[in-house]
Each structure stands twice: as structure tokens, then as C-alpha cells.
Design a protein around this motif. Structure first.
Motif, mmCIF file in Angstrom:
data_model
loop_
_atom_site.group_PDB
_atom_site.id
_atom_site.type_symbol
_atom_site.label_atom_id
_atom_site.label_comp_id
_atom_site.label_asym_id
_atom_site.label_seq_id
_atom_site.Cartn_x
_atom_site.Cartn_y
_atom_site.Cartn_z
ATOM 1 N N ILE A 31 0.854 -1.188 0.000
ATOM 2 C CA ILE A 31 0.000 0.000 0.000
ATOM 3 C C ILE A 31 0.889 1.238 0.000
ATOM 4 N N VAL A 33 1.008 5.280 -0.021
ATOM 5 C CA VAL A 33 0.152 6.403 0.366
ATOM 6 C C VAL A 33 0.910 7.702 0.076
ATOM 7 N N PHE A 45 -7.773 9.474 6.899
ATOM 8 C CA PHE A 45 -7.452 8.151 6.368
ATOM 9 C C PHE A 45 -6.464 7.390 7.251
ATOM 10 N N LEU A 50 -6.162 3.238 7.723
ATOM 11 C CA LEU A 50 -4.901 2.491 7.626
ATOM 12 C C LEU A 50 -4.512 1.828 8.943
ATOM 13 N N LEU A 63 4.078 -1.192 3.583
ATOM 14 C CA LEU A 63 3.625 0.192 3.499
ATOM 15 C C LEU A 63 4.710 1.092 2.935
ATOM 16 N N PRO A 171 -5.196 11.743 0.301
ATOM 17 C CA PRO A 171 -4.049 10.910 -0.049
ATOM 18 C C PRO A 171 -4.285 10.113 -1.327
ATOM 19 N N SER A 172 -3.210 9.861 -2.045
ATOM 20 C CA SER A 172 -3.259 9.012 -3.231
ATOM 21 C C SER A 172 -2.877 7.598 -2.806
ATOM 22 N N ILE A 173 -3.789 6.660 -3.001
ATOM 23 C CA ILE A 173 -3.576 5.293 -2.527
ATOM 24 C C ILE A 173 -3.346 4.382 -3.724
ATOM 25 N N HIS A 184 -8.065 3.078 -5.879
ATOM 26 C CA HIS A 184 -7.785 4.149 -4.913
ATOM 27 C C HIS A 184 -9.032 4.524 -4.125
ATOM 28 N N GLY A 187 -10.128 1.866 -1.751
ATOM 29 C CA GLY A 187 -9.217 1.809 -0.617
ATOM 30 C C GLY A 187 -9.400 2.976 0.328
ATOM 31 N N PHE A 188 -9.707 4.124 -0.209
ATOM 32 C CA PHE A 188 -9.898 5.315 0.620
ATOM 33 C C PHE A 188 -11.117 5.183 1.527
ATOM 34 N N LEU A 191 -10.739 0.474 3.183
ATOM 35 C CA LEU A 191 -9.439 -0.164 2.995
ATOM 36 C C LEU A 191 -9.401 -1.581 3.550
#
Length: 212
Positions: A31, A33, A45, A50, A63, A171-173, A184, A187-188, A191
């Protein structure tokens, strides 16, 4: 009244469009982030998505945090950050501390959880979370104030620019280095569920009982 029933299947389809969009790689899920210290969505987030996901499935997770997000490099080589000078300072401290902790996923997440809780120490100009993580104050201060002596900013720029350009959200996931907008967003918002279904699809993990 009838119009309500026209949209329900569409909304359901969107909500479930990514149930199995993430797969394991050698039994694990990476993952990525991409974030910035001043972002309220990142502050939501990290602790609410997370942290509990890692508590449940951390043995299967890798991570990577990249504090860059909407940071831009100006013509003179300086950096412009989304939330101004405090954001740039905090992002630099995050980069320095994460590099110091790079061998330990759990320590990195604990550090980030500290930074993304009120009063958001780094963004407030404090080294408190860094020192709590075992990063010496003198060492942290030297790293933050001497960016010309390392490549942390360039590395963050290289890693963070692609995801933010494609996803356009902080955040960019990103899962397993595959930049995917749908994955993304799933997941946002959920998750733990995304990770669970990915692990359940891999019989070597022994994970079962996933819920959307």
C-alpha cells in the motif's frame, strides 16, 4: 418516486465495482500512500482506515508513505506545497523520519499515526512525534534544514508525482505499484475490506470472512 429506483442499481454497481480489484503479490499487498502533512483527508485516512487495517492484516502488508502529493518544484528549484510553508517544513520532517525508520513498517505507521493526530505536531512545527519514534532531535533538525545533502526530496518527487497526476486526490492510494483510480477510491473508503478480499483470494494467506 420512480426516479429513485433508476439510480439505485447504478450506485450499487459503483460501490461493488472493486471487490476483487486488488490481488496479492507473493502473498502480500503493498500500500503506497502519497500525502501531505496539512491534508484533512489524509488526517482522516491514516487513523481511521490504515491503522485498523494494519492492526488486522499487518503481517501481509508492506507500506510506503510519500509526503509529496501536491508539492511543486518551482523554476528556482525551491518547493511550493499545498498548505504553504508549514506544509513544506512538515513534509520534509516526515521524509527525514520515515527514512530513519525505513526498515520497520510498524514503526513508520506508528510515527505517521502520531503526526496525523491533533495537534498535528510536524505541521505545528514540532519534532515531538519524530523524537517519540527514536529519531534524535539533533539528527532530525539537521536533516530538515539541510535538504541539499541528501536525495529525499528528489526521491519523493519521483514517486509521488505519477499517483497524484492520475488520481488527483490526497491521499493518493496505490496498491502493488499499480496506479488505478477505482482501486484508490475503494481503498480510501473501505481499505480493510479491499485488503481482506485480496488476501482471501490467495489461499496461502488463510484469510476468510471478508465483508464489504
Amino acid at each position: 418516486m420512480a426516479a429513485r429506483y433508476i439510480f439505485v442499481p447504478i450506485l450499487i454497481s459503483l460501490a461493488f465495482s472493486c471487490v476483487n480489484c486488488v490481488q496479492t503479490v507473493n502473498g502480500r499487498v503493498k500500500i503506497f500512500v502519497g500525502l501531505t502533512a496539512g491534508c484533512s483527508d489524509a488526517r482522516n485516512f491514516i487513523p481511521n482506515q490504515l491503522v485498523p487495517t494494519y492492526a488486522q492484516y499487518g503481517q501481509f502488508l508492506d507500506l510506503e508513505f510519500v509526503p509529496w502529493a501536491r508539492t511543486r518544484r518551482l523554476e528556482d528549484g525551491s518547493l511550493s506545497c499545498q498548505f504553504g510553508v508549514p506544509d513544506c517544513w512538515a513534509n520534509r520532517l516526515l521524509r527525514c523520519t520515515l527514512d530513519h525508520l525505513k526498515a520497520n513498517n510498524t514503526a513508520q505507521l506508528e510515527y505517521m499515526a502520531c503526526e496525523y493526530r491533533a495537534p498535528f505536531p510536524a505541521f505545528s512545527g514540532s519534532f515531538q512525534c519524530a523524537t517519540n519514534a527514536g529519531y534524535g532531535l539533533t539528527q532530525a533538525d539537521f536533516c530538515v534544514n539541510n535538504p541539499q545533502l541528501d536525495t529525499l526530496d528528489e526521491e519523493a518527487e519521483a514517486k509521488g508525482t505519477g499517483p497524484i497526476q492520475t488520481i488527483n486526490f490526497v491521499p493518493s492510494i496505490v496498491f502493488n505499484d499499480d496506479i488505478d483510480v477505482d482501486a484508490h477510491w475503494q481503498g480510501f473508503s473501505r481499505l480493510s475490506s479491499v485488503v481482506c478480499f485480496a488476501l482471501a483470494d490467495d489461499p496461502t494467506t488463510g484469510v476468510l470472512g471478508c465483508q464489504i
